[in-house]
Design an enzyme around this catalytic site. Structure first.
Site, PDB file in Angstrom:
ATOM      1  N   ASP A 269       0.833  -1.210   0.000  1.00 43.03           N
ATOM      2  CA  ASP A 269       0.000   0.000   0.000  1.00 43.03           C
ATOM      3  C   ASP A 269       0.865   1.256   0.000  1.00 43.03           C
ATOM      4  O   ASP A 269       0.345   2.360  -0.163  1.00 43.03           O
ATOM      5  CB  ASP A 269      -0.955   0.015   1.208  1.00 43.03           C
ATOM      6  N   ASN A 270       2.176   1.089   0.185  1.00 38.93           N
ATOM      7  CA  ASN A 270       3.078   2.233   0.133  1.00 38.93           C
ATOM      8  C   ASN A 270       3.952   2.204  -1.120  1.00 38.93           C
ATOM      9  O   ASN A 270       5.010   2.816  -1.161  1.00 38.93           O
ATOM     10  CB  ASN A 270       3.966   2.254   1.386  1.00 38.93           C
TER      11      ASN A 270
HETATM   12  P1  AMP Z   1       1.037   3.560   6.755  1.00 35.40           P
HETATM   13  O1  AMP Z   1       1.741   2.375   7.326  1.00 35.40           O
HETATM   14  O2  AMP Z   1       1.320   4.850   7.479  1.00 35.40           O
HETATM   15  O3  AMP Z   1       1.235   3.698   5.301  1.00 35.40           O
HETATM   16  O4  AMP Z   1      -0.535   3.330   7.008  1.00 35.40           O
HETATM   17  C1  AMP Z   1      -1.206   2.147   6.740  1.00 35.40           C
HETATM   18  C2  AMP Z   1      -2.687   2.388   6.744  1.00 35.40           C
HETATM   19  O5  AMP Z   1      -3.123   2.943   7.977  1.00 35.40           O
HETATM   20  C3  AMP Z   1      -3.187   3.328   5.664  1.00 35.40           C
HETATM   21  O6  AMP Z   1      -4.422   2.860   5.230  1.00 35.40           O
HETATM   22  C4  AMP Z   1      -3.329   4.642   6.411  1.00 35.40           C
HETATM   23  O7  AMP Z   1      -4.266   5.483   5.803  1.00 35.40           O
HETATM   24  C5  AMP Z   1      -3.797   4.165   7.766  1.00 35.40           C
HETATM   25  N1  AMP Z   1      -3.447   5.115   8.834  1.00 35.40           N
HETATM   26  C6  AMP Z   1      -2.213   5.390   9.322  1.00 35.40           C
HETATM   27  N2  AMP Z   1      -2.288   6.318  10.297  1.00 35.40           N
HETATM   28  C7  AMP Z   1      -3.598   6.654  10.429  1.00 35.40           C
HETATM   29  C8  AMP Z   1      -4.320   7.557  11.260  1.00 35.40           C
HETATM   30  N3  AMP Z   1      -3.729   8.318  12.161  1.00 35.40           N
HETATM   31  N4  AMP Z   1      -5.661   7.609  11.079  1.00 35.40           N
HETATM   32  C9  AMP Z   1      -6.285   6.852  10.186  1.00 35.40           C
HETATM   33  N5  AMP Z   1      -5.675   5.985   9.381  1.00 35.40           N
HETATM   34  C10 AMP Z   1      -4.343   5.882   9.496  1.00 35.40           C
HETATM   35 MG    MG Z   2       0.664   4.336   3.706  1.00 37.76          MG
END
Ligand code: AMP
Ligand code: MG
Length: 521
Positions: A269-270
């Site tokens: 997803d990144n």
């Molecule tokens: P990441 O590992 O930061 O790329 O995030 C993984 C998933 O978690 C993605 O779907 C983000 O949108 C979600 N996410 C991360 N931090 C938050 C947050 N503070 N509030 C809502 N969703 C989050």
């Molecule tokens: Mg992300």
């Protein structure tokens, strides 16, 4: 303030029919309409003048109330309809189901100077994809994303960009090290920009749900807008698509290895479908060269996303994308064929890149051997990656190993180890390097020039961002602009900024925020 709006994603792809902003599984759609959260007291901290120009805005536009309110989610630009994207992903090797823009909200797309840009707010509140979290972002991680995405751009690394960094005026609760010590921090929003924020996960979620028509629509959309060079049709078109994404992903990772960038969370997803560095979270910059290093404490046990593993993970992630595209092709063999070439293409580009870093024009068996030996030798003395290569450009063909050693010795963190076998190994490496240089026609000053175009002098060392963060927490924001300006010209000498061309200070070695970062942001 006049923006050149031209929406494509929300126009051409299916929207979620539910319009309530409730957390849920979203089916048969690529996105959901949402409204950003109004904030208590928005305050602009920094604007990238470079990016402003790219989208056709002026400095005075950026000083307007409209700009402040649009980039913090407090005002919706006329006739636009913000939305959050639906995507899934493999996190740390496991299928995680629906993820989506949990705290990113796309505002609109801009068409300017024949370029298409999507503008997205990070930290602007809840969406249907927020799961158990709050949709918000804190100042520390927002400073890191804003500065690093612009720095990467100026280093020549494919990346999403950042237009602005703002405080929201709200407080956000975070447990930085996930150890039960939650505390309030300043909330912030970054407005970030890319041709598109589509990820591998946007395709994966549709395939996982057997939503093949929408998968095809999304793939066609992506090709039409972002891979217009693909002219083939039918199944071949989707195979060509995977080939292009493979090549762009390789290109991006070779750049990461060149500058010593460790992403930290290469979940699918990144992974941008355009091969852009995306989602700056617990990333870090390599200081002492170490293939095993990862800045991400959440990944400390298995180190899946360590520096030396990034190329392999790029391929692993492409396998997941290929699986998702399978239903558009119905034949695994040609997909496998595309992925089978990953390793050879990567190695070829990587070797070329390392030769450039070393100022060698003609690769030979001897130079390849010297490079693989260097990767081992660098680790013997904990050698600063950036300083070593930058200082190495001062090499002259007439140097002895001892002179060359004097030229680069500032790069060693553990100079006391430089004796006995270690010293002999380094001396042998210098000898073989000098021998190879002497077999090349290029003169010293031309070589130096060429090396300085690929070996940056200034990168956003982990402690530098941390200094900007600590000062910003005390309402001093000047360091943010200072670092932004410094990192606009990472390959220039900038003698007035020599203090940033130095090894990481010892206090930063094991400090949270410097070498240890969690996903909490
Ligand atoms: P990441 O590992 O930061 O790329 O995030 C993984 C998933 O978690 C993605 O779907 C983000 O949108 C979600 N996410 C991360 N931090 C938050 C947050 N503070 N509030 C809502 N969703 C989050
Ligand atoms: Mg992300």
């Amino acid at each position: 303030m006049k923006l050149h709006i031209k929406n494509t994603f929300s126009k051409e792809l299916p929207a979620d029919k539910v319009i309530e902003n409730t957390r849920r599984q979203v089916h048969d759609a690529c996105f959901s309409y949402v409204t950003p959260k109004k904030t208590a007291k928005p305050k602009l901290l920094h604007v990238s003048d470079d990016m402003l120009e790219e989208i056709g805005l002026t400095k005075s536009d950026s000083e307007s109330d409209t700009f402040l309110h649009v980039v913090t989610g407090n005002e919706i630009y006329k006739n636009t309809h913000p939305y959050a994207m639906c995507y899934g992903g493999h996190q740390f090797g496991n299928w995680a189901g629906q993820l989506g823009d949990g705290r990113a909200i796309n505002l609109f797309e801009i068409q300017y100077n024949n370029k298409q840009w999507a503008l997205q707010l990070k930290g602007a509140g809840e969406t249907p994809y927020s799961r158990t979290a709050d949709g918000l972002a804190v100042l520390r991680s927002s400073i890191r994303e804003h500065l690093c995405s612009e720095a990467m751009f100026h280093l020549g690394v494919p990346t999403t960009r950042s237009l602005s960094l703002s405080l929201t005026g709200d407080q956000v609760l975070r447990d930085v090290m996930y150890n039960g010590n939650a505390a309030h921090e300043k909330g912030a929003v970054v407005s970030r920009i890319a041709p598109s924020f589509i990820r591998f996960g946007n395709f994966e979620i549709l395939a996982a749900r057997k939503n093949i028509d929408t998968l095809q629509t999304l793939t066609d959309y992506t090709i039409t807008h972002f891979y217009p060079e693909i002219k083939s049709e039918g199944k071949q078109k989707y195979l060509d698509f995977l080939t292009h994404v493979r090549n762009n992903t390789i290109e991006m990772i070779v750049h990461w290895q060149r500058v010593g960038f460790v992403h930290g969370v290469m979940n699918t997803d990144n992974m941008s479908i355009l091969g852009l560095t995306i989602d700056y979270g617990p990333y870090g910059w390599l200081e002492g060269f170490d293939y095993e290093w990862t800045p991400n404490t959440t990944d400390a046990q298995h180190k899946r996303y360590r520096f030396g593993n990034q190329p392999y993970i790029g391929m692993w992630n492409l396998y997941k994308l290929a699986n998702a595209l399978y239903d558009l092709i119905g034949d695994a063999e040609p997909l496998q064929g595309i992925l089978d070439k990953y390793e050879a293409i990567y190695l070829n580009k990587y070797i070329k890149m390392m030769h450039q870093k070393l100022g060698i024009q003609t690769p030979t068996e001897a130079s390849k051997k010297m490079i693989s030996e260097l990767e081992r030798v660098l680790q013997l003395t904990e050698t600063d990656y950036t300083i070593f290569f930058r200082k190495l450009s001062y090499v002259s063909k007439n140097d002895t190993p001892a002179i060359l050693f004097e030229k680069v010795k500032d790069a060693f963190y553990t100079i006391e180890k430089l004796q006995g076998d270690v010293l002999n190994t380094w001396t042998a490496w210098f000898t073989s390097y000098l021998f190879i240089l002497n077999s090349e026609p290029i003169d010293d000053s031309s070589r130096m020039q060429a090396m300085n175009l690929v070996n940056p002098k200034y990168v956003l060392r982990n402690y530098m961002a941390q200094l900007a963060i600590e000062e910003a927490n005390n309402e001093n924001y000047t360091r943010i602009s200072e670092l932004y300006e410094l990192l606009k010209k990472p390959y220039d000498e900038q003698v007035e900024n020599e203090r940033w061309f130095a090894k990481r200070p010892e206090w930063a070695r094991n400090k949270i925020g410097c070498s240890m970062l969690s996903c909490s942001s």
